[in-house]
Motif scaffolding. Structure first.
Motif, PDB file in Angstrom:
ATOM      1  N   CYS A 130      41.433  36.359  26.250  1.00 23.64           N
ATOM      2  CA  CYS A 130      40.687  37.584  26.539  1.00 23.64           C
ATOM      3  C   CYS A 130      39.998  37.556  27.896  1.00 23.64           C
ATOM      4  CB  CYS A 130      39.664  37.846  25.435  1.00 23.64           C
ATOM      5  SG  CYS A 130      38.448  36.523  25.230  1.00 23.64           S
ATOM      6  N   ALA A 131      39.644  36.375  28.389  1.00 27.32           N
ATOM      7  CA  ALA A 131      38.903  36.315  29.646  1.00 27.32           C
ATOM      8  C   ALA A 131      39.787  36.723  30.819  1.00 27.32           C
ATOM      9  CB  ALA A 131      38.356  34.916  29.863  1.00 27.32           C
ATOM     10  N   LYS A 132      39.166  37.317  31.808  1.00 31.45           N
ATOM     11  CA  LYS A 132      39.876  37.677  33.034  1.00 31.45           C
ATOM     12  C   LYS A 132      39.592  36.692  34.155  1.00 31.45           C
ATOM     13  CE  LYS A 132      40.043  42.637  32.055  1.00 31.45           C
ATOM     14  NZ  LYS A 132      39.643  44.000  32.518  1.00 31.45           N
ATOM     15  N   GLN A 133      38.518  35.913  33.982  1.00 37.81           N
ATOM     16  CA  GLN A 133      38.180  34.945  35.019  1.00 37.81           C
ATOM     17  C   GLN A 133      37.488  33.744  34.397  1.00 37.81           C
ATOM     18  OE1 GLN A 133      34.964  35.696  37.947  1.00 37.81           O
ATOM     19  NE2 GLN A 133      36.519  35.370  39.530  1.00 37.81           N
ATOM     20  N   TRP A 134      37.829  32.564  34.927  1.00 36.39           N
ATOM     21  CA  TRP A 134      37.171  31.322  34.530  1.00 36.39           C
ATOM     22  C   TRP A 134      36.480  30.751  35.761  1.00 36.39           C
ATOM     23  CZ3 TRP A 134      41.501  33.262  32.537  1.00 36.39           C
ATOM     24  CH2 TRP A 134      41.654  33.248  31.141  1.00 36.39           C
ATOM     25  N   CYS A 179      30.330  32.273  27.659  1.00 39.13           N
ATOM     26  CA  CYS A 179      31.320  33.339  27.510  1.00 39.13           C
ATOM     27  C   CYS A 179      30.585  34.673  27.553  1.00 39.13           C
ATOM     28  CB  CYS A 179      32.077  33.194  26.198  1.00 39.13           C
ATOM     29  SG  CYS A 179      33.104  31.717  26.122  1.00 39.13           S
ATOM     30  N   ARG A 180      30.783  35.423  28.611  1.00 38.04           N
ATOM     31  CA  ARG A 180      30.122  36.710  28.778  1.00 38.04           C
ATOM     32  C   ARG A 180      31.163  37.769  29.126  1.00 38.04           C
ATOM     33  NH1 ARG A 180      26.995  34.484  26.332  1.00 38.04           N
ATOM     34  NH2 ARG A 180      24.790  34.050  26.728  1.00 38.04           N
ATOM     35  N   GLU A 181      31.375  38.691  28.187  1.00 39.49           N
ATOM     36  CA  GLU A 181      32.351  39.759  28.364  1.00 39.49           C
ATOM     37  C   GLU A 181      33.710  39.156  28.717  1.00 39.49           C
ATOM     38  OE1 GLU A 181      30.571  42.414  31.154  1.00 39.49           O
ATOM     39  OE2 GLU A 181      29.024  43.081  29.747  1.00 39.49           O
ATOM     40  N   ASP A 182      34.185  39.365  29.927  1.00 37.10           N
ATOM     41  CA  ASP A 182      35.515  38.869  30.269  1.00 37.10           C
ATOM     42  C   ASP A 182      35.463  37.690  31.230  1.00 37.10           C
ATOM     43  OD1 ASP A 182      34.566  40.212  32.417  1.00 37.10           O
ATOM     44  OD2 ASP A 182      36.300  41.526  32.691  1.00 37.10           O
ATOM     45  N   VAL A 183      34.324  36.983  31.272  1.00 35.42           N
ATOM     46  CA  VAL A 183      34.166  35.827  32.159  1.00 35.42           C
ATOM     47  C   VAL A 183      33.753  34.607  31.338  1.00 35.42           C
ATOM     48  CG1 VAL A 183      32.882  34.848  34.098  1.00 35.42           C
ATOM     49  CG2 VAL A 183      33.548  37.254  34.131  1.00 35.42           C
ATOM     50  N   GLU A 238      39.101  26.606  22.035  1.00 31.79           N
ATOM     51  CA  GLU A 238      39.888  27.827  22.234  1.00 31.79           C
ATOM     52  C   GLU A 238      41.287  27.689  21.644  1.00 31.79           C
ATOM     53  OE1 GLU A 238      40.367  31.732  23.391  1.00 31.79           O
ATOM     54  OE2 GLU A 238      38.542  30.499  23.505  1.00 31.79           O
TER      55      GLU A 238
END
Length: 568
Positions: free
Chosen positions: A36-40, A92-96, A118
């Motif tokens: 789900c994340a867009k950025q790590w 983990c916050r929204e997509d980051v 994960e």
């Protein structure tokens, strides 16, 4: 899956490797799972404070704040200097997703911890693929370890500050390379080797240690490396200064050429008892401690700032090399490594119900711990959970003992522990000592971090086939408890052990008791083996091999001890 959008906050060898590992592990284990994340984001805590524009909202304080920050008296936020260097957070916050550690190595730990949760995996054995951990195996205790599920992620901190593995004589480069990878994935922060082994394999191991940030300790029984003439001596006279300057100069010169991962010297006396007289007892320990202090002074003078420790160890069962004698001063400069050989691993190392020798060793540990605290020095316990010499080829699983021990060490204010790995000699070619000791090694790593026994055991046993999991766990623990009882004979039989019955030419008083215990073991092992031979499915073979080895070894030893009993 495709390439992840990884933002690395700063260029650094360990952070570079952490980014590579996140990508590589995701490619292997994510599969078709939607990420789900867009950025790590990967970095240290100070990197986050410096390069990220805003801290996440703290729902408790109702304002932006990093989890490691505390309010100072003036109301200003400050970085978490009170946390150990291996502490990390997973945000983990929204997509980051932010994977950050107090140091670079801790950021790598955050990456591995994130991947474990994960993708539901555990790295159980060096060199093997990760084990899938089923969600059905999860319980409340495991769920509590999932920091990134909480509204305000807790800072993850280790129970033991120093968590090391010791390899003294394992000349197996491919395996040790796999071990280093496994150490980092299981949040172990130290590799301890003899100078001889490092001199042979160090050039291959050094780059792998460096990119993971794993600390290196050199030492052990390595005086012969700097004094070849010592081959003809049993023990050095540490009160004699005539030989020390040249040896210390050689140590400093060698260490100056070792990569920066070298953080500690732990050089021990020879593995031999000292003379049994009062003058020699105090002279030896005082002289040896002073020798290690001179190493520290010479290192500092050469601009090499690393820790130096001395060992307290009952070589040859010499109590005077283990106990802090009256009139002997603990070091003001160096740390202490406490190593007690000959313990009964079937019982807790407590002060009340231990056998006499173990209780005496526990009192010695308590005194060393108190003295180290008085001197503001660190004390580390050297354990033998993966040692095929101490525990022998009748190798026991020790889950309860490991967790009980580390709890006791914490009660004594000890936050450092190492585990010795010694190969098995004189075993059949089919027996895998590496696999056999892996159970204890994995549990030690999990316990040293502070994971619960329940969670660690549940994860380990995902390694076994589901159809036989309950049976195998019960059998390994039951037989392991009986095997551990054989270690209580290490003291009376010294230098022999139960597996050395054939070498004993004189009658042994304990022969009858040993035969009786072997008889009980043989029946249990054969029953277990018969069940496993009827079983089907992948994953049973290492367990079959282990129990088959036990059965053959016990049968042979039963005959040896019957012959010894006849001698009496």
């Amino acid at each position: 899956m495709g390439k992840l959008a990884i933002r690395q906050l700063r260029a650094h060898p360990v952070l570079n490797f952490a980014s590579e590992e996140l990508q590589a592990i995701s490619e292997v284990y994510a599969g078709a799972t939607a990420v789900c994340a867009k950025q790590w984001i990967i970095g240290t805590w100070s990197d986050c404070e410096r390069h990220l524009l805003a801290a996440p909202l703290d729902p408790v304080a109702a304002k932006p704040a990093w989890p490691w920050q505390k309010e100072s008296e003036g109301g200003q936020e400050r970085a978490g200097d009170e946390y150990p260097e291996d502490a990390y957070v997973i945000l983990c916050r929204e997509d980051v997703v932010i994977l950050a550690g107090r140091c670079e190595r801790a950021a790598l730990y955050a990456v591995y911890a994130y991947c474990k949760e994960e993708f539901r995996i555990e790295w159980v054995y060096p060199g093997e693929a990760a084990v899938r951990v089923s969600r059905q195996a999860d319980g409340p205790e495991r769920e509590q370890t999932r920091a990134h599920d909480a509204d305000r992620p807790a800072v993850q901190v280790p129970s033991m500050r120093r968590r090391g593995f010791v390899y003294e004589n394992l000349r197996d480069e491919p395996y040790l390379l796999a071990v280093i990878d496994w150490l980092a994935k299981n949040r172990i922060n130290e590799l301890f080797m003899t100078f001889m082994l490092w001199d042979e394999l160090g050039s291959a191991l050094a780059p792998e240690l460096a990119k993971r940030g794993i600390a290196l300790t050199l030492g052990g029984h390595s005086m012969k490396f700097f004094m070849p003439e010592l081959m003809e001596k049993n023990q050095l006279d540490y009160s004699d200064l005539s030989w020390q300057d040249g040896v210390i100069a050689g140590i400093v010169q060698y260490c100056g050429k070792v990569p920066s991962s070298l953080t500690r010297i732990s050089l021990w006396p020879e593995d031999a008892a000292i003379a049994d007289n009062e003058a020699e007892k105090k002279r030896f320990l005082s002289g040896y401690i002073r020798f290690t202090e001179r190493i520290k002074e010479a290192m500092s003078a050469a601009g090499i700032e690393i820790a130096v420790e001395h060992i307290a160890y009952n070589a040859g069962l010499s109590w005077d090399m283990l106990e802090l004698l009256d009139g002997v001063e603990a070091s003001e400069r160096n740390d202490v490594l406490f190593a007690y050989w000959g313990r009964d691993y079937s019982r807790p190392w407590s002060f009340s119900d231990s056998r006499a020798e173990d209780a005496r060793a526990a009192r010695a540990l308590e005194r060393w711990a108190a003295k180290a605290a008085d001197k503001n020095r660190n004390i580390c316990v050297f354990e033998y959970y993966s040692d095929h010499f101490m525990l022998s080829s009748l190798f026991p699983a020790l889950p309860e003992r490991i967790y009980d021990d580390l709890e006791l060490f914490k009660q004594l204010g000890i936050d450092s522990v190492t585990n010795l790995v010694v190969p098995c000699s004189h075993a059949g070619t089919e027996y895998s000592w590496k696999w056999a000791q892996g159970y204890n090694s994995y549990l030690f790593a999990r316990c040293a971090w502070g994971d619960s026994a329940k969670a660690a055991l549940a994860d380990y046993w995902q390694y076994a086939p589901a159809s036989e999991r309950a049976f195998l766990r019960a059998a390994v623990d039951r037989v392991g408890s009986k095997l551990a009882r054989l270690t209580r004979y290490n003291f009376p039989l010294f230098p022999a052990r139960v597996v050395d019955g054939k070498k004993l030419t004189a009658p042994v008083a304990e022969a009858g008791d040993i035969r009786a215990e072997l008889k009980q073991l043989e029946a249990d092992v054969q029953t277990t083996l018969a069940h496993l031979l009827r079983g089907e499915g992948a994953g049973l073979e290492p367990f079959r091999t282990y129990f088959n080895h036990l059965g053959e070894t016990i049968g042979e030893l039963s005959r040896d001890w019957a012959e010894n009993e006849v001698l009496g």
